[in-house]
Design a protein around this motif. Structure first.
Motif, PDB file in Angstrom:
ATOM      1  N   GLU A  43       0.834  -1.208   0.000  1.00  0.00           N
ATOM      2  CA  GLU A  43       0.000   0.000   0.000  1.00  0.00           C
ATOM      3  C   GLU A  43       0.867   1.257   0.000  1.00  0.00           C
ATOM      4  OE1 GLU A  43      -3.892  -1.692   2.497  1.00  0.00           O
ATOM      5  OE2 GLU A  43      -2.208  -0.752   3.551  1.00  0.00           O
ATOM      6  N   LEU A  44       1.858   1.284   0.887  1.00  0.00           N
ATOM      7  CA  LEU A  44       2.695   2.473   1.018  1.00  0.00           C
ATOM      8  C   LEU A  44       3.527   2.719  -0.229  1.00  0.00           C
ATOM      9  CD1 LEU A  44       3.622   4.783   2.750  1.00  0.00           C
ATOM     10  CD2 LEU A  44       5.213   3.246   3.927  1.00  0.00           C
ATOM     11  N   GLU A  45       4.138   1.672  -0.764  1.00  0.00           N
ATOM     12  CA  GLU A  45       4.963   1.841  -1.958  1.00  0.00           C
ATOM     13  C   GLU A  45       4.128   2.256  -3.163  1.00  0.00           C
ATOM     14  OE1 GLU A  45       7.293  -1.644  -2.580  1.00  0.00           O
ATOM     15  OE2 GLU A  45       8.686  -1.185  -0.939  1.00  0.00           O
ATOM     16  N   ALA A  46       2.930   1.707  -3.278  1.00  0.00           N
ATOM     17  CA  ALA A  46       2.058   2.082  -4.401  1.00  0.00           C
ATOM     18  C   ALA A  46       1.628   3.536  -4.293  1.00  0.00           C
ATOM     19  CB  ALA A  46       0.834   1.169  -4.429  1.00  0.00           C
ATOM     20  N   LEU A  47       1.260   3.963  -3.096  1.00  0.00           N
ATOM     21  CA  LEU A  47       0.873   5.364  -2.892  1.00  0.00           C
ATOM     22  C   LEU A  47       2.032   6.299  -3.226  1.00  0.00           C
ATOM     23  CD1 LEU A  47      -1.092   5.033   0.476  1.00  0.00           C
ATOM     24  CD2 LEU A  47      -2.075   5.717  -1.732  1.00  0.00           C
ATOM     25  N   ALA A 106      -0.847  12.242 -17.221  1.00  0.00           N
ATOM     26  CA  ALA A 106      -1.120  12.768 -15.882  1.00  0.00           C
ATOM     27  C   ALA A 106      -2.468  12.286 -15.368  1.00  0.00           C
ATOM     28  CB  ALA A 106      -1.082  14.302 -15.907  1.00  0.00           C
ATOM     29  N   TRP A 107      -3.458  12.268 -16.248  1.00  0.00           N
ATOM     30  CA  TRP A 107      -4.790  11.805 -15.834  1.00  0.00           C
ATOM     31  C   TRP A 107      -4.727  10.363 -15.347  1.00  0.00           C
ATOM     32  CZ3 TRP A 107      -9.648  13.700 -15.132  1.00  0.00           C
ATOM     33  CH2 TRP A 107     -10.656  12.753 -14.930  1.00  0.00           C
ATOM     34  N   ARG A 108      -4.048   9.511 -16.101  1.00  0.00           N
ATOM     35  CA  ARG A 108      -4.010   8.090 -15.764  1.00  0.00           C
ATOM     36  C   ARG A 108      -3.454   7.864 -14.357  1.00  0.00           C
ATOM     37  NH1 ARG A 108      -1.383   6.669 -19.863  1.00  0.00           N
ATOM     38  NH2 ARG A 108       0.671   6.166 -19.040  1.00  0.00           N
ATOM     39  N   TYR A 109      -2.343   8.511 -14.039  1.00  0.00           N
ATOM     40  CA  TYR A 109      -1.717   8.310 -12.734  1.00  0.00           C
ATOM     41  C   TYR A 109      -2.451   9.057 -11.622  1.00  0.00           C
ATOM     42  CZ  TYR A 109       2.162   6.110 -15.186  1.00  0.00           C
ATOM     43  OH  TYR A 109       2.927   5.268 -15.949  1.00  0.00           O
ATOM     44  N   THR A 110      -2.984  10.210 -11.929  1.00  0.00           N
ATOM     45  CA  THR A 110      -3.678  10.988 -10.902  1.00  0.00           C
ATOM     46  C   THR A 110      -4.986  10.322 -10.501  1.00  0.00           C
ATOM     47  OG1 THR A 110      -2.722  13.007 -11.866  1.00  0.00           O
ATOM     48  CG2 THR A 110      -4.522  13.287 -10.298  1.00  0.00           C
ATOM     49  N   ALA A 111      -5.741   9.870 -11.483  1.00  0.00           N
ATOM     50  CA  ALA A 111      -7.005   9.191 -11.184  1.00  0.00           C
ATOM     51  C   ALA A 111      -6.755   7.918 -10.379  1.00  0.00           C
ATOM     52  CB  ALA A 111      -7.738   8.860 -12.485  1.00  0.00           C
ATOM     53  N   ALA A 112      -5.699   7.171 -10.737  1.00  0.00           N
ATOM     54  CA  ALA A 112      -5.365   5.954  -9.994  1.00  0.00           C
ATOM     55  C   ALA A 112      -4.954   6.298  -8.566  1.00  0.00           C
ATOM     56  CB  ALA A 112      -4.242   5.194 -10.696  1.00  0.00           C
ATOM     57  N   ALA A 113      -4.195   7.390  -8.394  1.00  0.00           N
ATOM     58  CA  ALA A 113      -3.757   7.805  -7.055  1.00  0.00           C
ATOM     59  C   ALA A 113      -4.949   8.142  -6.174  1.00  0.00           C
ATOM     60  CB  ALA A 113      -2.809   8.997  -7.157  1.00  0.00           C
ATOM     61  N   VAL A 114      -5.959   8.778  -6.756  1.00  0.00           N
ATOM     62  CA  VAL A 114      -7.148   9.134  -5.978  1.00  0.00           C
ATOM     63  C   VAL A 114      -7.917   7.884  -5.581  1.00  0.00           C
ATOM     64  CG1 VAL A 114      -9.417  10.252  -6.101  1.00  0.00           C
ATOM     65  CG2 VAL A 114      -7.386  11.461  -6.913  1.00  0.00           C
ATOM     66  N   VAL A 115      -8.129   6.979  -6.518  1.00  0.00           N
ATOM     67  CA  VAL A 115      -8.905   5.770  -6.221  1.00  0.00           C
ATOM     68  C   VAL A 115      -8.181   4.896  -5.192  1.00  0.00           C
ATOM     69  CG1 VAL A 115      -9.797   3.613  -7.176  1.00  0.00           C
ATOM     70  CG2 VAL A 115     -10.138   5.763  -8.409  1.00  0.00           C
ATOM     71  N   VAL A 140      -4.134  -4.079  -4.660  1.00  0.00           N
ATOM     72  CA  VAL A 140      -3.320  -2.866  -4.802  1.00  0.00           C
ATOM     73  C   VAL A 140      -2.883  -2.698  -6.253  1.00  0.00           C
ATOM     74  CG1 VAL A 140      -1.136  -1.761  -4.180  1.00  0.00           C
ATOM     75  CG2 VAL A 140      -2.526  -2.861  -2.412  1.00  0.00           C
ATOM     76  N   GLY A 141      -2.435  -3.791  -6.864  1.00  0.00           N
ATOM     77  CA  GLY A 141      -2.011  -3.720  -8.264  1.00  0.00           C
ATOM     78  C   GLY A 141      -3.131  -3.289  -9.189  1.00  0.00           C
ATOM     79  N   GLU A 142      -4.325  -3.806  -8.952  1.00  0.00           N
ATOM     80  CA  GLU A 142      -5.486  -3.430  -9.779  1.00  0.00           C
ATOM     81  C   GLU A 142      -5.823  -1.954  -9.600  1.00  0.00           C
ATOM     82  OE1 GLU A 142      -8.602  -6.009  -8.582  1.00  0.00           O
ATOM     83  OE2 GLU A 142      -7.664  -7.825  -9.424  1.00  0.00           O
ATOM     84  N   LEU A 143      -5.742  -1.469  -8.374  1.00  0.00           N
ATOM     85  CA  LEU A 143      -6.096  -0.077  -8.100  1.00  0.00           C
ATOM     86  C   LEU A 143      -5.057   0.909  -8.630  1.00  0.00           C
ATOM     87  CD1 LEU A 143      -7.459  -0.455  -4.454  1.00  0.00           C
ATOM     88  CD2 LEU A 143      -8.787  -0.052  -6.537  1.00  0.00           C
ATOM     89  N   CYS A 144      -3.883   0.417  -8.976  1.00  0.00           N
ATOM     90  CA  CYS A 144      -2.850   1.289  -9.550  1.00  0.00           C
ATOM     91  C   CYS A 144      -3.079   1.554 -11.034  1.00  0.00           C
ATOM     92  CB  CYS A 144      -1.467   0.681  -9.351  1.00  0.00           C
ATOM     93  SG  CYS A 144      -0.863   0.759  -7.650  1.00  0.00           S
ATOM     94  N   GLN A 145      -4.005   0.824 -11.638  1.00  0.00           N
ATOM     95  CA  GLN A 145      -4.306   1.027 -13.051  1.00  0.00           C
ATOM     96  C   GLN A 145      -5.312   2.168 -13.212  1.00  0.00           C
ATOM     97  OE1 GLN A 145      -2.354  -0.868 -15.057  1.00  0.00           O
ATOM     98  NE2 GLN A 145      -1.620  -1.560 -13.046  1.00  0.00           N
ATOM     99  N   GLU A 146      -5.344   2.746 -14.400  1.00  0.00           N
ATOM    100  CA  GLU A 146      -6.305   3.831 -14.642  1.00  0.00           C
ATOM    101  C   GLU A 146      -7.729   3.337 -14.378  1.00  0.00           C
ATOM    102  OE1 GLU A 146      -8.161   6.683 -18.171  1.00  0.00           O
ATOM    103  OE2 GLU A 146      -6.496   5.330 -18.638  1.00  0.00           O
ATOM    104  N   PRO A 147      -8.471   4.036 -13.523  1.00  0.00           N
ATOM    105  CA  PRO A 147      -9.847   3.621 -13.249  1.00  0.00           C
ATOM    106  C   PRO A 147     -10.790   4.092 -14.355  1.00  0.00           C
ATOM    107  CG  PRO A 147      -9.356   5.592 -12.004  1.00  0.00           C
ATOM    108  CD  PRO A 147      -8.075   5.204 -12.708  1.00  0.00           C
ATOM    109  N   THR A 148     -11.899   3.410 -14.489  1.00  0.00           N
ATOM    110  CA  THR A 148     -12.934   3.920 -15.377  1.00  0.00           C
ATOM    111  C   THR A 148     -13.471   5.219 -14.788  1.00  0.00           C
ATOM    112  OG1 THR A 148     -14.714   2.754 -14.217  1.00  0.00           O
ATOM    113  CG2 THR A 148     -13.597   1.568 -16.024  1.00  0.00           C
TER     114      THR A 148
END
Length: 231
Positions: free
Chosen positions: A16-20, A85-94, A115-123
């Protein structure tokens, strides 16, 4: 804000921490590059205006031609960086909201796969759902809160959520204008990835949403830190 300091022995797992942290660094880098790309585009636009004024009656319009050639590439680069930027920012928020909720509610840690799934761009729909979380009410109340932080936080999240809702409508409009087979309903548009529905010949789908999303993505790790500190 950048990224808060967490105690490695705290309630966050290493994954969790490393992904964030990684998503935070990714979207901040993309944000800085986008600012540079926008500045370059604005400068070229100004140069084009000057060239148009001074070369209106000349037989040697090379300055204007050079500006146009460079501007074409600059515009494409700006959009490319914005979508990155959108792809990583949206994933960071989710991811951030999911971790925040599970820490606030003392739920079990997320699995590595989750965690791996949540690091991908969300719909767009998944991002809208994350922005609907009661983040403001999960935050510890500050002592002597003179500005009603929770209310202001809720209002900011609501505005960004409404912006994402507008992006969903825009994706639907683009599909209708181009007579595309998909998406045809708002639910179908909500299941789309924004980066796959932002044609270069249209206005940016992320317009008006990306910048406030940056601010929320920066804010979420600090909110997690506050919840942990509160105990």
């Amino acid at each position: 804000m950048r990224f808060p300091r967490f105690d490695e022995r705290g309630p966050l797992t290493t994954n969790e921490l490393e992904a964030l942290r990684s998503l935070n660094a990714a979207f901040l880098t993309a944000r800085y590059e986008l600012q540079s790309a926008c500045a370059l585009w604005d400068r070229l636009q100004s140069g084009g205006d000057v060239a148009e004024l001074h070369e209106a009656h000349t037989t040697f319009p090379f300055y204007g031609q050079a500006i146009q050639e460079i501007a074409s590439g600059a515009n494409a680069y700006e959009r490319h960086v914005a979508l990155t930027a959108w792809r990583y920012t949206a994933a960071a928020v989710v991811l951030g909201v999911t971790v925040l909720q599970r820490v606030a509610e003392a739920k079990p840690p997320l699995t590595a796969a989750t965690v791996g799934e949540l690091c991908q761009e969300p719909t767009l729909g998944r991002l809208h759902e994350a922005l609907s979380a009661p983040v403001a009410h999960l935050l510890p109340k500050r002592e002597h809160d003179l500005v009603d932080e929770r209310t202001r936080t809720a209002e900011r999240w609501t505005r960004v959520r409404e912006g994402v809702d507008g992006a969903i409508d825009f994706v639907l409009e683009i599909a209708a204008d181009e007579n595309a087979a998909h998406p045809r309903t708002k639910d179908e548009a909500a299941d789309c990835l924004l980066t796959e529905h932002c044609p270069p010949h249209t206005d940016p789908t992320y317009h008006g949403v990306l910048e406030p999303l940056f601010r929320l993505a920066e804010e979420v790790p600090f909110s997690i830190s506050r919840i942990i500190a509160q105990g």
